[in-house]
Design a protein around this motif. Structure first.
Motif, PDB file in Angstrom:
ATOM      1  N   LYS A 297       0.836  -1.205   0.000  1.00  0.00           N
ATOM      2  CA  LYS A 297       0.000   0.000   0.000  1.00  0.00           C
ATOM      3  C   LYS A 297       0.869   1.252   0.000  1.00  0.00           C
ATOM      4  O   LYS A 297       0.580   2.210  -0.725  1.00  0.00           O
ATOM      5  CB  LYS A 297      -0.916  -0.042   1.224  1.00  0.00           C
ATOM      6  CG  LYS A 297      -1.860   1.113   1.352  1.00  0.00           C
ATOM      7  CD  LYS A 297      -2.810   0.906   2.519  1.00  0.00           C
ATOM      8  CE  LYS A 297      -2.101   1.048   3.848  1.00  0.00           C
ATOM      9  NZ  LYS A 297      -3.044   0.995   4.997  1.00  0.00           N
TER      10      LYS A 297
ATOM     11  N   CYS B 199      -3.949   1.135  -3.783  1.00  0.00           N
ATOM     12  CA  CYS B 199      -3.154   0.945  -5.007  1.00  0.00           C
ATOM     13  C   CYS B 199      -3.991   1.253  -6.249  1.00  0.00           C
ATOM     14  O   CYS B 199      -3.655   0.829  -7.367  1.00  0.00           O
ATOM     15  CB  CYS B 199      -2.623  -0.487  -5.086  1.00  0.00           C
ATOM     16  SG  CYS B 199      -1.350  -0.860  -3.873  1.00  0.00           S
TER      17      CYS B 199
ATOM     18  N   VAL C   6       2.529   1.664  -3.339  1.00  0.00           N
ATOM     19  CA  VAL C   6       1.532   1.609  -4.419  1.00  0.00           C
ATOM     20  C   VAL C   6       1.972   0.573  -5.455  1.00  0.00           C
ATOM     21  O   VAL C   6       2.265   0.880  -6.610  1.00  0.00           O
ATOM     22  CB  VAL C   6       1.305   2.991  -5.070  1.00  0.00           C
ATOM     23  CG1 VAL C   6       0.075   2.964  -5.977  1.00  0.00           C
ATOM     24  CG2 VAL C   6       1.169   4.075  -4.033  1.00  0.00           C
TER      25      VAL C   6
ATOM     26  N   PRO D  41       0.530  -2.462  -7.206  1.00  0.00           N
ATOM     27  CA  PRO D  41      -0.632  -3.312  -7.501  1.00  0.00           C
ATOM     28  C   PRO D  41      -0.251  -4.764  -7.781  1.00  0.00           C
ATOM     29  O   PRO D  41      -0.936  -5.688  -7.329  1.00  0.00           O
ATOM     30  CB  PRO D  41      -1.236  -2.660  -8.760  1.00  0.00           C
ATOM     31  CG  PRO D  41      -0.681  -1.283  -8.790  1.00  0.00           C
ATOM     32  CD  PRO D  41       0.653  -1.345  -8.145  1.00  0.00           C
TER      33      PRO D  41
END
Length: 742
Positions: A361, A398, A364, A366
């Motif tokens: 998180k 994300c 970021v 994904p």
């Protein structure tokens, strides 16, 4: 024909003595083999005293053999002997056959205290607490006395059942029967009271003549559990001053928990020194407690040193240091530790995966989120609510809110955390309508609302900036009885201020019964945001009169108010007196606000001088250079602006705002080639452009117009009107707009 030789009865005592010796040594297999040999030799057993040892051996080795021996006892008529009956009772209870033990007990002709103690003890040990307590009451009615070990079990059962009335009754019986002088009984009673009644525990502790390390440990642990860690530390200091009391590992763990709860780093390091001096450094539980203490006292380096000194680490050790890194925002170190875990062959559990998601998180990432999701599915953690809620949160942060929503919709059971996390996820991604829709679903599901849920709802209304919707959310917080909570009240103040309803903000502020520094700072920021700079300064004075000391956030709110209100002199004075008058050391965010204030006022040379005076250890960030560049664009200062551009683009090469600020500044100075070059760089570097928008309130509803948007239902009419106005202004710049449109 010769008759078979019948072994002499005189040989029986020899067999008995041999079996008793083997039994006392705990050699149960030998006990059964000797019994088998005795039976095979044809010895007739007339003395039943041999059977308690045989049945005890069977309770350790063979349930079926024990049942067979019980059948033999019935045939020989030995089951009527109380000692044999008690041993049979004990055998069945230790083997977990409560039904058979009950049958034997009912068949006993003569029951003694041992019979009752075996039944009470057996049921309690097997975990049948209510039945065990009932047997204890039956024994008391029958007039039999429990022994010490049974009494301790009874007290522990009352403690586990949280049966306060029964605890008090047992306490009365202990005093009456004279058991209170026995140390184990005293400490058990003390532990039962310390579970949730520290006042009674303290009274009993004060009345105790002989306190051992267990007594002190119970009191310290009780105060820590009841969130009175400071008193727990005081009890520990009293304990250390007592003569003849030796510390043990349990005490050290309780004291470290107290330091963790209080965030007392200094006391924690003292206890660490004591751990080393007393030789507890190799205790795994103490080591894990030290890692937790240092981590939560924001000393991740010391926590990692302790971790490295633990020779035999378990999953708790790895997860404690991993959680510590995440808590202290050392996310890169957290990911590095995960790779070390893989190399060491440590299997990731639920706690590990939740911490990895926190790092995903933050960065970021994904793809990494999806990888963790795969691991969760393979390990079968999909039913774990903590893991699922963390995954929903990580997906949303994300920018994969659609995946988060799918995961949320597929949950078999949602708790208040799940709902709140989904609402917060939509909020984070700017999808306030979806966030509010999830809240509506939550209320339809009759899920109980908590403070976090209400704050997330208020934040959604705050982002949408619709006054009617904001008042609706305020009403919900009142109906839930949560509006008096400081955190909720502060969120209401911020919500109204973002809607431009400063009077409503002030009313909400006045209704908070216990305002803290965060609440005051929010109200000051609300005044500043809405252009009431002098009111913000007046509120700062009022705040100090109320005895609330401002912090760094308060100072930033004051400076921001001065910046937006054009109070340059007041802002300069406040900034220069921050340390002396308010005890707040200025940080980068305060310097950034000052540069913005000076830049808005056109004092660019002073702003540049302030940047050059930023203390060592700080480095001017993108926010400072961005504020300066914006001011240079507004006031047409290309010389200072050029320097700001180079710094800004170096710090944030992927942020479109810097390029467009630079382009606009060059354009305002007539440097069209440079302006075009900035816009060309955006395309060449494939910088993601974030469109701006305007927000207009019409009939208590916020209408948002995104740059270049064509999906608005009145987009065509708006564009035609704008083109018409633009055309009118080209005809005659001096002609009033209202006349052009007539």
């Amino acid at each position: 024909m010769r008759s078979p030789t019948i072994p002499s009865v005189s040989k029986v005592p020899n067999w008995l003595s041999r079996i008793e010796v083997s039994s006392s040594d705990g050699k149960w297999e030998k006990v059964l083999s000797q019994y088998r040999e005795m039976k095979n030799s044809g010895v007739r057993i007339a003395d039943p005293s041999i059977f308690p040892s045989i049945l005890k051996a069977c309770s350790f080795l063979s349930f079926s053999r024990g049942k067979s021996i019980h059948a033999g006892l019935i045939k020989q008529g030995f089951e009527w002997f109380t000692s044999v009956g008690n041993s049979t009772l004990d055998f069945y209870l230790k083997c977990g056959d409560l039904g058979s033990s009950l049958g034997v007990f009912n068949q006993l002709r003569s029951r003694d205290s041992v019979s009752w103690n075996i039944m009470v003890h057996g049921f309690l040990v097997q975990g049948s607490l209510q039945e065990g307590l009932q047997w204890f009451l039956n024994a008391r009615v029958a007039g039999f006395e429990p022994n010490t070990s049974t009494l301790v079990l009874v007290i522990q059962a009352c403690q586990r059942l949280r049966a306060k009335l029964e605890i008090m009754k047992v306490h009365g019986y202990i005093i009456q029967a004279g058991f209170l002088t026995i140390g184990s009984v005293q400490n058990s009673m003390l532990s039962a009271y310390a579970e949730d009644d520290m006042e009674s525990a303290q009274r009993m502790f004060d009345e105790m003549c002989d306190k051992d390390v267990i007594s002190w440990s119970v009191m310290i642990g009780g105060y820590v559990r009841s969130e009175e860690a400071e008193i727990g530390l005081q009890v520990f200091l009293e304990m250390v001053s007592e003569v003849g009391i030796e510390l043990d590992g349990i005490v050290m763990v309780s004291v470290l928990k107290a330091c963790t709860s209080l965030g007392d780093w200094i006391m924690g390091t003292v206890i660490h020194g004591l751990v080393i001096i007393r030789g507890f450094g190799f205790d795994l539980y103490i080591g894990n407690s030290l890692i937790d203490m240092y981590s939560k006292c924001y000393d991740a380096d010391s926590a990692f040193k302790v971790f490295n000194e633990i020779s035999q680490r378990n999953n708790v050790s790895w997860n404690s240091i991993l959680s510590g890194f995440v808590l202290n925002k050392k996310h890169l170190e957290a990911l590095s530790l995960v790779y070390s875990m893989v190399k060491e062959g440590i299997k990731a559990d639920e706690v590990t995966l939740v911490n990895i998601l926190q790092a995903c998180k933050f960065f970021v990432q994904p793809f990494m989120c999806k990888s963790v999701h795969c691991v969760i599915m393979r390990r079968g953690y999909e039913s774990n609510e903590l893991v699922l809620n963390s995954l929903i949160d990580a997906y949303a942060k994300c920018n994969l809110v659609e995946l988060a929503s799918e995961l949320f919709d597929g949950m078999e059971r949602r708790d208040v955390v799940s709902w709140s996390t989904m609402i917060a996820g939509f909020n984070y991604c700017g999808r306030t309508n979806e966030a509010i829709a999830v809240f509506h679903q939550m209320t339809l599901a009759q899920e109980k609302l908590n403070v976090v849920t209400i704050i997330n709802l208020l934040e959604a209304c705050s982002t949408s900036a619709e006054l009617r919707r904001s008042k609706w959310a305020h009403g919900i917080s009142i109906r839930c009885g949560l509006d008096a909570q400081v955190a909720v009240g502060t969120a209401i103040v911020e919500m109204y201020s973002k809607c431009g309803a400063i009077e409503d903000s002030r009313k909400a502020f006045e209704q908070i019964p216990k305002r803290n520094v965060v609440t005051w700072s929010a109200m000051i920021a609300a005044y500043g945001m809405n252009g009431f700079a002098r009111e913000a300064l007046a509120l700062l004075t009022e705040m100090k009169q109320e005895g609330v000391e401002p912090n760094a956030v308060t100072a930033l709110s004051v400076l921001s108010a001065c910046s937006h209100g054009g109070l340059v002199e007041e802002g300069l004075y406040f900034f220069s007196s921050m340390v002396q008058d308010h005890g707040v050391e200025p940080g980068l965010e305060h310097y950034s606000c000052m540069v913005d204030m000076l830049g808005r006022a056109g004092k660019l040379d002073i702003a540049m001088d302030l940047i050059n005076k930023i203390p060592e250890g700080f480095e001017a960030g993108a926010s400072i250079w961005g504020a300066l560049l914006s001011a240079c664009r507004s006031h047409g200062n290309g010389e200072i602006g050029a320097g700001a551009i180079s710094h800004l683009l170096e710090l944030e090469p992927w942020n479109s705002a810097g390029y467009f600020l630079a382009s606009n500044m060059y354009a305002s100075n007539g440097l069209w080639m440079n302006a075009a070059r900035m816009r060309r760089l955006v395309k060449e570097r494939e910088v993601r452009v974030v469109a701006g928008y305007s927000l207009v309130h019409v009939n208590n509803r916020a209408c948002r117009f995104l740059a270049g948007e064509s999906s608005h239902p009145q987009a065509g009419e708006i564009r035609s009107l704008v083109d018409h106005l633009h055309g009118c202004m080209k005809i005659d710049e001096n002609l009033p707009i209202i006349e052009c449109c007539s």
